[in-house]
Design a protein around this motif. Structure first.
Motif, mmCIF file in Angstrom:
data_model
loop_
_atom_site.group_PDB
_atom_site.id
_atom_site.type_symbol
_atom_site.label_atom_id
_atom_site.label_comp_id
_atom_site.label_asym_id
_atom_site.label_seq_id
_atom_site.Cartn_x
_atom_site.Cartn_y
_atom_site.Cartn_z
ATOM 1 N N PHE A 95 -5.327 13.260 -1.218
ATOM 2 C CA PHE A 95 -4.216 13.207 -0.275
ATOM 3 C C PHE A 95 -3.759 11.763 -0.077
ATOM 4 N N ARG A 96 -4.709 10.876 0.134
ATOM 5 C CA ARG A 96 -4.370 9.456 0.299
ATOM 6 C C ARG A 96 -3.693 8.912 -0.950
ATOM 7 N N ALA A 97 -4.225 9.268 -2.094
ATOM 8 C CA ALA A 97 -3.664 8.765 -3.358
ATOM 9 C C ALA A 97 -2.226 9.250 -3.538
ATOM 10 N N VAL A 98 -1.957 10.510 -3.218
ATOM 11 C CA VAL A 98 -0.603 11.049 -3.368
ATOM 12 C C VAL A 98 0.346 10.351 -2.387
ATOM 13 N N LEU A 99 -0.064 10.208 -1.130
ATOM 14 C CA LEU A 99 0.811 9.559 -0.150
ATOM 15 C C LEU A 99 1.082 8.107 -0.534
ATOM 16 N N ARG A 100 0.055 7.392 -0.970
ATOM 17 C CA ARG A 100 0.256 5.995 -1.388
ATOM 18 C C ARG A 100 1.213 5.914 -2.573
ATOM 19 N N ALA A 101 1.087 6.861 -3.495
ATOM 20 C CA ALA A 101 1.963 6.856 -4.668
ATOM 21 C C ALA A 101 3.413 7.140 -4.277
ATOM 22 N N MET A 102 3.622 7.821 -3.169
ATOM 23 C CA MET A 102 4.977 8.117 -2.700
ATOM 24 C C MET A 102 5.620 6.921 -2.003
ATOM 25 N N MET A 103 4.803 5.978 -1.535
ATOM 26 C CA MET A 103 5.315 4.808 -0.814
ATOM 27 C C MET A 103 5.833 3.760 -1.790
#
Length: 184
Positions: A159-167
């Protein structure tokens, strides 16, 4: 399979050792429209339910989500300048002025001139503002904590990895402490 060389007895180092079994290759992700629509639905519903608990508290006080975001970032960055807050929130000066003036008038936020440049306005939460920010955080913390508990540690990392990749790069640098608020 390797065989011992002719004329030599088989030693330990000449024996074939099978490599460890590797997991099957990860299939490529199907990033078709259906998957992207599902991701969008998930984000919208999760955001709705994440913000709903705080919205109820804010509504009691005549405040909204813009006030919440402002309280959050000032609370996370005491002494934040107005220009840095504008950069983080990516809103117009006029929009921020409405939100900030209400928070100042109601005693949630205080402002002081800059130390070196007196034209700067440094924003901090008052005791009242800190209490409200903590209350809002506690509401949302409960939602996220329960989701993390249900999903498990590997899902949390994903989840963290996906959100960071979206930023964007600036937001990631800001969160990592390697960039300024203006970069977010």
């Amino acid at each position: 399979m390797l065989r011992a060389r002719p004329g030599r007895s088989e030693s330990k180092r000449d024996r074939f050792v099978a490599p460890p079994k590797l997991p099957p290759p990860t299939p490529p992700l199907d990033l078709g429209e259906a998957e992207m629509r599902l991701a969008q639905d998930l984000l919208f519903f999760a955001y709705r339910d994440f913000t709903d608990v705080a919205d109820k508290v804010l509504e009691e006080l005549g405040l909204g989500r813009a006030h919440h975001r402002t309280l959050h970032f000032i609370g996370r960055n005491p002494g934040l300048t107005v220009s840095a807050l504008l950069a983080i929130l990516r809103i117009t000066k006029q929009s921020l002025a409405r939100v900030l003036n209400l928070l100042l008038d109601q005693g949630y936020v205080s402002q002081a001139p800059g130390f070196e440049d007196r034209r700067l306005r440094l924003l901090t939460l008052t005791d009242k503002g800190q209490m409200l920010e903590r209350r809002l955080f506690a509401c949302q913390c409960a939602v996220v904590s329960e989701a993390y508990r249900q999903a498990g540690p590997q899902a949390v990392e994903g989840f963290r990895a996906v959100l960071r990749a979206m930023m964007d790069k600036g937001a990631r640098a800001y969160l990592d402490g390697t960039g300024s608020a203006e970069d977010a």
